[in-house]
Motif scaffolding. Structure first.
Motif, mmCIF file in Angstrom:
data_model
loop_
_atom_site.group_PDB
_atom_site.id
_atom_site.type_symbol
_atom_site.label_atom_id
_atom_site.label_comp_id
_atom_site.label_asym_id
_atom_site.label_seq_id
_atom_site.Cartn_x
_atom_site.Cartn_y
_atom_site.Cartn_z
ATOM 1 N N SER A 95 22.625 71.013 37.224
ATOM 2 C CA SER A 95 23.079 70.451 38.492
ATOM 3 C C SER A 95 23.093 68.938 38.372
ATOM 4 N N LEU A 96 24.139 68.325 38.908
ATOM 5 C CA LEU A 96 24.324 66.883 38.786
ATOM 6 C C LEU A 96 24.383 66.240 40.165
ATOM 7 N N MET A 97 23.643 65.145 40.341
ATOM 8 C CA MET A 97 23.719 64.362 41.569
ATOM 9 C C MET A 97 24.158 62.953 41.213
ATOM 10 N N LEU A 98 25.103 62.416 41.989
ATOM 11 C CA LEU A 98 25.546 61.037 41.828
ATOM 12 C C LEU A 98 25.154 60.256 43.072
ATOM 13 N N TYR A 99 24.585 59.067 42.865
ATOM 14 C CA TYR A 99 24.062 58.312 43.993
ATOM 15 C C TYR A 99 24.326 56.825 43.805
ATOM 16 N N LYS A 100 24.320 56.108 44.903
ATOM 17 C CA LYS A 100 24.620 54.681 44.899
ATOM 18 C C LYS A 100 23.345 53.875 44.681
ATOM 19 N N VAL A 101 23.443 52.873 43.791
ATOM 20 C CA VAL A 101 22.314 51.972 43.535
ATOM 21 C C VAL A 101 22.726 50.544 43.877
ATOM 22 N N ASP A 102 21.730 49.662 43.863
ATOM 23 C CA ASP A 102 21.977 48.288 44.303
ATOM 24 C C ASP A 102 22.357 47.346 43.174
ATOM 25 N N GLY B 156 19.586 49.930 38.496
ATOM 26 C CA GLY B 156 19.394 51.177 39.208
ATOM 27 C C GLY B 156 18.457 51.114 40.395
ATOM 28 N N THR B 157 18.104 49.926 40.865
ATOM 29 C CA THR B 157 17.162 49.851 41.982
ATOM 30 C C THR B 157 17.825 50.272 43.294
ATOM 31 N N ILE B 158 16.995 50.756 44.213
ATOM 32 C CA ILE B 158 17.439 51.169 45.546
ATOM 33 C C ILE B 158 16.475 50.570 46.554
ATOM 34 N N ASP C 31 11.343 53.886 38.091
ATOM 35 C CA ASP C 31 10.056 54.476 37.733
ATOM 36 C C ASP C 31 9.004 54.360 38.833
ATOM 37 N N GLN C 32 9.424 53.900 40.020
ATOM 38 C CA GLN C 32 8.451 53.713 41.093
ATOM 39 C C GLN C 32 8.413 54.916 42.039
ATOM 40 N N ALA C 33 7.259 55.077 42.667
ATOM 41 C CA ALA C 33 7.084 56.180 43.617
ATOM 42 C C ALA C 33 8.100 56.061 44.751
ATOM 43 N N GLY C 34 8.650 57.174 45.156
ATOM 44 C CA GLY C 34 9.618 57.195 46.241
ATOM 45 C C GLY C 34 11.060 57.031 45.795
ATOM 46 N N TYR C 35 11.261 56.788 44.489
ATOM 47 C CA TYR C 35 12.627 56.558 44.019
ATOM 48 C C TYR C 35 13.482 57.809 44.164
ATOM 49 N N ALA C 36 12.919 58.966 43.822
ATOM 50 C CA ALA C 36 13.701 60.205 43.905
ATOM 51 C C ALA C 36 14.168 60.461 45.328
ATOM 52 N N THR C 37 13.294 60.190 46.300
ATOM 53 C CA THR C 37 13.672 60.381 47.700
ATOM 54 C C THR C 37 14.761 59.396 48.092
ATOM 55 N N ALA C 38 14.612 58.154 47.622
ATOM 56 C CA ALA C 38 15.612 57.140 47.934
ATOM 57 C C ALA C 38 16.962 57.499 47.318
ATOM 58 N N ALA C 39 16.948 58.017 46.091
ATOM 59 C CA ALA C 39 18.194 58.405 45.428
ATOM 60 C C ALA C 39 18.871 59.544 46.183
ATOM 61 N N ALA C 40 18.080 60.516 46.610
ATOM 62 C CA ALA C 40 18.664 61.631 47.365
ATOM 63 C C ALA C 40 19.299 61.145 48.651
#
Length: 969
Positions: free
Chosen positions: A834-841, A845-847, A853-862
């Motif tokens: 499964s592939l997810m594409l998401y917008k970064v800043d 790859g920061t959001i 590699d920081q906590a909460g990144y996966a939630t932010a990406a979703a």
């Protein structure tokens, strides 16, 4: 004329015989024993004046900057002649009593074009006295000479013209070609018995040009669309069919009958420039010339009409054969296509299978005139295509050297097309020279299949199979019979031309590609590599077309078929460009080289065969016979190989993939020129990072190698063991995304490990360099690829390090917001993915300030995930061996897009940024490998798996949904 100055290199031999003969005068070159002052010569001459400004620097910019410059309403006040100066020269000529040929752009029956814009003044010289007055000191001067035997006119001195005319170029509308001399120091070379190259000895098949277009994946094949006007150079023949139909009134109906016979229908009509210049009452020699040329003409037209039946076709007769002193040189036809068209309509794309066979000295006014001619075409936004010729590496010139015979057409603003031989599987099985390939492919030999895939094979061959596209080789039908030491074909059109044109420097786009062309003969001279591209020319596949007067239909061949095929492809590209809101391609050579670097799947890489044919006549001790003459072969030429070569160029087209690449490049250059490049070039071959970014560092190595990537003050170890023998390439990855590519064929190359993959985080402006086994690696093509997210540092042809961004930049069509983006996939793995594409800043790859590699990144990406057309925010992999396609929505221009892969079967999740992934031995594992522009391959197993990075190939296409979505499927 008064105030005359000598024009350097304007003697007759500088007009016709550069690098052809050792003779220095026409008397020597043409064995003139009874020449003398001319008495009856009439010649028309083009006097070409300087431009107000030189457009060279503008044309050397990228495609988009050229297109914007061409919109200047004052374009021709800059790049034409100064009006006052032009008028002065016209007045001087008129006052001196010369007849000027009027500008004829308003009539379909014009022969010559003269205007401020083309800077040309055509002068009709009806007598030797007029020639001597113009180019000498007066009518009694004996500048013009004449051979008594055949009436040939020539001049053995440099010409003179008034200094205040500031003449840039000259062209005479007549040509004579000298016999060649032995110019080589290469030794005689024994030739092998039998065919001199592979892939041309089968039971050839004859195919309609429209069917050949399908084999090359032309993007509009089978669609009923109104493609643009194609111009064909047919000097001196036009639509001539016979002495009974000198003006070709029957031509259109005969062409329609040919098309209707094969179920091809369209609205395209044929028209002719210089119609009345078609010879109504030819003499015996003229009739023979017309009959020879008419077959070529009909081949050109049948190809263009069959492939694009709705395109109007214009035939350019040039000066024709009726106008006083007219010689119907190709120069006049090309000039008419650029400046007059037919009834004021100009063609978008032109093709020339004919050539002016003279080879002007590169420092002569004749070379300059031709050079400026094609610059005019570029400034008119016209794409010009020319055949590379059919004489192999000799160019049918018996000087012992390798020759680009048609140097007047080989210049930098022309797309030069070479010839190949395309074999379907049934034909290949009848060709003994291909036995190694047919046997290897049927036995599943990986080396053989790997090579055939490079050349466009997409289906695993099977015994008794009927593949339409099996193997493509150089077109070369030269054969040696040792029984009588005869070489068949050396003096005829039997092989694709190619080599190095030494009359011009290497074009900037070839230099940027990393080429340094040098002839393979004893001279080792540098110049322009020829051809640029290629397409089927003959050998095992011919074109099913009418003969010259439509009395029969049969097979025809030559680079003179490959050239109009490329013109027919480019007219389809223009339609797609217009459909997406882009201007016509116009001068586009550099785009082809960019496409080859960033999207190598755009070309089928022909790697088999050669065009060797260099020779000289040697009546004393020649050991071989050609057409009854003793010759000595020197056997110099050029072989096909991986990547660009001097016989097939960049390769043959995969039309759909090339169309996608070209539109992507065009939109990128036109609307995203301020987007930072991956790296920027310094003044001394050094490079700096173009942005603050995370870079994938991908090492490809033939054997274990010590590799260091230096970025700023940081040295990253990218040392590697040997890459797998069949580790996936950008070419294969991009080919695999075609829906009809055979999954079983791809499966044979699964599990081939890539070299080392690591990562570096780099600051904007940091220096960037690579050392490979202690030596500096060279970013030879970085100026072509750095705008598209990657750059390769080469140690040699098999060892390199690719630096690539881990995100994609949404360079959308027209710079539009809120668009759909195509996501293409090919899976070569058994797991559910499964592939997810998401917008970064940013490129790291920061959001919202969170790093990967920081906590909460996966939630932010979703929370930043793009919606998928049809629902949800993830795309399911298409399944093992399958291709798939989806679209994400709501993408804005300039968005930075990152990816996350989930192995649903194992429950593992992987990110493009290795610091967010699992650790093994204290190191984070990278899972993403770049395969060219917006194309990546994933490794889907935790711990690094088999590191083949082909488990899921993903490509983002930001432009194909534009317009009518012609390139989506």
């Amino acid at each position: 004329m008064e105030n005359a100055v000598v024009i350097d290199k304007s003697d007759f031999m500088s007009f016709v015989g550069y690098r052809t003969t050792s003779a220095t005068t026409a008397v020597e070159a043409f064995d003139i024993t009874n020449g003398g002052p001319a008495t009856t010569c009439g010649i028309n001459v083009a006097i070409m004046l300087h431009r107000v400004e030189d457009p060279t620097a503008m044309l050397a910019g990228d495609w988009a900057s050229r297109q914007k410059a061409l919109q200047d309403p004052d374009l021709w006040s800059k790049y034409g002649a100064d009006h006052t100066h032009y008028d002065k020269v016209v007045q001087d000529l008129t006052d001196a009593g010369f007849t000027l040929i009027p500008n004829g752009t308003s009539s379909a029956n014009s022969y010559y074009t003269s205007s401020y814009e083309n800077r040309t003044i055509w002068v009709q010289l009806d007598s030797p006295a007029q020639f001597n007055t113009l180019f000498g000191s007066g009518p009694t001067d004996q500048v013009l000479q004449q051979a008594g035997t055949d009436g040939m006119c020539y001049w053995d001195v440099d010409l003179t013209l008034p200094s205040d005319w500031r003449v840039a170029g000259l062209w005479f509308d007549q040509l004579y070609i000298p016999a060649a001399s032995d110019l080589t120091t290469d030794l005689a070379a024994p030739l092998q018995n039998g065919p001199q190259s592979q892939g041309n000895s089968g039971n050839h098949e004859d195919l309609l040009p429209s069917d050949v277009a399908v084999l090359y994946n032309f993007p509009l094949a089978g669609l009923n669309v109104q493609t643009g006007t194609i111009g064909l150079m047919e000097p001196g023949v036009g639509s001539w069919l016979s002495t009974a139909d000198a003006y070709g009134s029957q031509f259109q109906s005969d062409l329609d009958s040919y098309l209707q016979r094969f179920g091809i229908a369209g609205t395209g009509q044929v028209s002719v420039q210089g119609l009345l210049g078609q010879n109504a009452s030819p003499n015996t020699q003229q009739l023979a010339d017309l009959n020879d040329s008419s077959g070529e003409r009909t081949l050109d037209v049948a190809i263009a009409a069959s492939v694009n039946p709705n395109s109007n076709i214009q035939l350019f007769n040039g000066s024709g054969a009726v106008y006083p002193n007219a010689g119907a040189t190709v120069f006049t036809a090309v000039q008419a296509a650029i400046w007059g068209g037919v009834n004021g309509v100009l063609p978008e794309v032109t093709s020339s299978s004919f050539a002016d066979p003279a080879i002007p000295h590169p420092d002569s006014p004749y070379h300059k005139a031709y050079w400026e001619l094609y610059i005019d075409a570029a400034l008119k936004n016209q794409t010009t295509v020319s055949a590379a010729g059919d004489g192999g590496s000799s160019g049918l010139v018996d000087n012992g050297l390798t020759n680009v015979r048609d140097t007047t057409k080989a210049q930098a603003y022309n797309i030069v097309v070479g010839g190949t031989s395309l074999s379907g599987q049934p034909v290949a099985m009848t060709d003994q020279t291909l036995d190694t390939y047919t046997a290897g492919a049927l036995a599943g030999d990986l080396s053989t299949l790997w090579q055939l895939i490079r050349g466009g094979l997409t289906i695993l061959p099977a015994s008794g199979g009927d593949l339409d596209r099996f193997v493509e080789t150089v077109w070369n039908q030269y054969t040696v019979s040792n029984a009588d030491m005869t070489i068949s074909g050396y003096a005829s059109n039997s092989s694709g031309g190619g080599g190095v044109d030494v009359t011009q420097p290497t074009p900037w786009y070839q230099t940027a590609y990393g080429l340094s062309p040098v002839t393979s003969d004893s001279e080792q001279a540098s110049g322009r590599g020829v051809p640029d591209v290629s397409l089927n020319g003959g050998g095992n596949m011919h074109y099913l077309v009418p003969n010259g007067n439509f009395s029969s239909i049969g097979g025809a061949w030559g680079t003179s078929a490959a050239a109009p095929m490329w013109a027919s492809l480019i007219i389809q590209f223009n339609y797609i460009f217009q459909n997406q809101g882009l201007p016509n391609l116009g001068f586009m050579n550099d785009l082809l080289y960019v496409a080859s670097v960033i999207a190598p799947g755009s070309f089928n890489d022909v790697t088999i065969g050669n065009n060797n044919s260099s020779f000289y006549y040697n009546s004393a001790d020649g050991t071989y016979t050609v057409d009854g003459y003793l010759v000595t072969p020197t056997d110099k030429g050029y072989s096909a190989g991986n990547g660009y070569d001097y016989v097939t160029g960049l390769g043959t087209p995969n039309g759909v993939l090339l169309a996608r690449a070209l539109t992507g490049i065009a939109h990128s250059q036109y609307y995203f020129d301020t987007t930072p490049d991956l790296i920027d070039a310094g003044g001394s071959g050094d490079w700096t990072s173009g942005a603050a970014q995370t870079l994938l560092l991908q090492t490809t190595a033939a054997a274990s190698a010590t590799v260091t990537v230096d970025t700023g003050t940081t040295a990253t170890d990218a040392s590697s063991g040997a890459s797998g023998t069949y580790a996936w390439t950008s070419l294969l990855a991009q080919q695999s995304l075609q829906s009809d590519f055979d999954g079983d064929l791809l499966a044979l190359f699964d599990g081939q490990s890539q070299g080392t993959l690591t990562q570096a985080i780099v600051a904007n402006g940091d220096s960037v360099s690579v050392t490979f086994n202690g030596a500096a690696a060279v970013a030879a093509q970085a100026n072509l690829s750095a705008s598209f997210g990657f750059a390769d540092f080469f140690s040699d042809a098999t060892n390199s390090v690719r630096l690539a961004q881990a995100v994609a930049v949404a360079e959308t069509a027209g710079g539009a917001d809120d668009v759909n983006v195509v996501v293409r996939m090919r899976q070569v793995a058994g797991a559910d993915l499964s592939l997810m594409l998401y917008k970064v800043d940013d490129y790291n790859g920061t959001i919202g300030g969170l790093a990967p590699d920081q906590a909460g990144y996966a939630t932010a990406a979703a929370g930043r995930a793009y919606a998928v057309m049809g629902g949800g925010t993830t795309i399911a992999g298409p399944g093992d061996g399958n291709a798939g396609q989806a679209q994400i929505t709501g993408v804005d221009a300039g968005d930075l897009i990152a990816m996350q892969l989930t192995n649903v079967t194992s429950g593992d999740t992987f990110w493009a940024f290795s610091q967010a992934n699992e650790m093994v031995g204290g190191e984070h594992i990278a899972h993403l490998w770049n395969y060219g522009a917006n194309t990546w391959g994933w490794e889907d197993l935790a711990g690094g798996g088999d590191r083949d990075f082909n488990d899921l190939i993903v490509q983002l296409d930001f432009t194909s949904t534009a317009g009518s979505g012609l390139l989506v499927a």
